[in-house]
Design an enzyme around this catalytic site. Structure first.
Site, mmCIF file in Angstrom:
data_model
loop_
_atom_site.group_PDB
_atom_site.id
_atom_site.type_symbol
_atom_site.label_atom_id
_atom_site.label_comp_id
_atom_site.label_asym_id
_atom_site.label_seq_id
_atom_site.Cartn_x
_atom_site.Cartn_y
_atom_site.Cartn_z
ATOM 1 N N GLU A 112 0.862 -1.284 0.190
ATOM 2 C CA GLU A 112 -0.076 -0.100 -0.040
ATOM 3 C C GLU A 112 0.784 1.328 0.194
ATOM 4 O OE1 GLU A 112 -3.598 1.922 2.670
ATOM 5 O OE2 GLU A 112 -2.179 0.634 3.747
ATOM 6 N N GLU B 39 -11.820 2.978 6.775
ATOM 7 C CA GLU B 39 -10.441 3.060 7.470
ATOM 8 C C GLU B 39 -10.548 4.500 7.769
ATOM 9 O OE1 GLU B 39 -6.111 1.479 7.757
ATOM 10 O OE2 GLU B 39 -6.418 2.694 5.925
#
Length: 252
Positions: A135, A232
């Site tokens: 990521e 998130e």
């Protein structure tokens, strides 16, 4: 349209098993977490069994204060591979579907080659049914992090060419660093293994800010994406009070 609660942020004032139960009550379709290693496996599996929610993923440990991962740090391969082994063992025990392999704060060709070798190690050690994710993190929140952009991550994935190693496409990080979220998502779709989101630029709930998330969600689903989208975001207090966006989507 399915959604996953990232319990690193949502209900993070509760023990992880209790947070799983809360996510189920709130209507989420799945859960994911950051670093669950201090929680007994039996407690997690009991909560997952009670709710029927899948655990989508967890992270390798961050290392020492400020490191934000170990797997791209030259000279730290022993620690990095111990972290990978730890994540694989825990993910296997709780039935997690993916592991985010955290690169850490590093730069340059040595960091790149170290990250590549640790990803090869992870793929070789990891069961085929567990996905590995990398990521990019934005420079504002994670200055110095090795993976900075989706283009850099795509180059690494193309170079590796390993099955089951995918991109974590976090709309928040992309929005902060690159913008044009829908176009980037569509172009990178074959490489993407998981999607996360939060408002831009404050990383709050997706009901405000620069990004119109209902538009983004609809465009993502229109590509054929069917896996849960990971919430998130920083709740700013009570998680249940931050879920108006989810209730609105469920009501339409």
């Amino acid at each position: 349209m399915k959604f996953s609660a990232n319990l690193g942020y949502l209900w993070n004032d509760r023990a992880l098993p209790d947070a799983i139960l809360a996510a189920h009550r709130a209507g989420f379709d799945a859960v994911e977490c950051h670093w669950p290693y201090d929680t007994p496996v039996s407690d997690i599996t009991a909560a997952l069994d009670a709710t029927g929610l899948p655990m989508l993923g967890l992270n390798t440990v961050r290392g020492q204060s400020g490191e934000n991962g170990l797997c791209g740090l030259p000279g730290r391969e022993v620690e990095a591979r111990a972290a990978i082994d730890q994540a694989i063992a825990y993910a296997s025990a709780i039935g997690a579907q993916a592991i985010h392999v955290m690169a850490g704060r590093a730069e340059g060709p040595d960091a790149r080659s170290t990250f590549l070798e640790n990803l090869r190690y992870a793929r070789g050690a990891c069961p085929d049914d567990i996905m590995l994710l990398i990521e990019p993190l934005n420079r504002h929140d994670a200055p110095g992090y090795f993976l900075k952009t989706t283009n850099q991550a795509a180059e690494i994935l193309d170079h590796l060419g390993l099955p089951g190693v995918k991109l974590m496409f976090d709309c928040y990080h992309v929005g902060r660093t690159e913008g044009d979220i829908v176009t980037r998502f569509t172009a990178l779709l074959p490489l993407i293994g998981h999607v996360q989101f939060a408002s831009v630029p404050d990383r709050g709930a997706p009901d405000h800010g620069e990004v119109e998330y209902r538009f983004v969600f609809d465009k993502i689903v229109a590509t054929g994406w069917s896996r849960p989208l990971g919430a998130e975001y920083r709740t700013g207090g009570d998680t249940d009070a931050s879920l108006g966006w989810l209730r609105e989507i469920r009501a339409t």
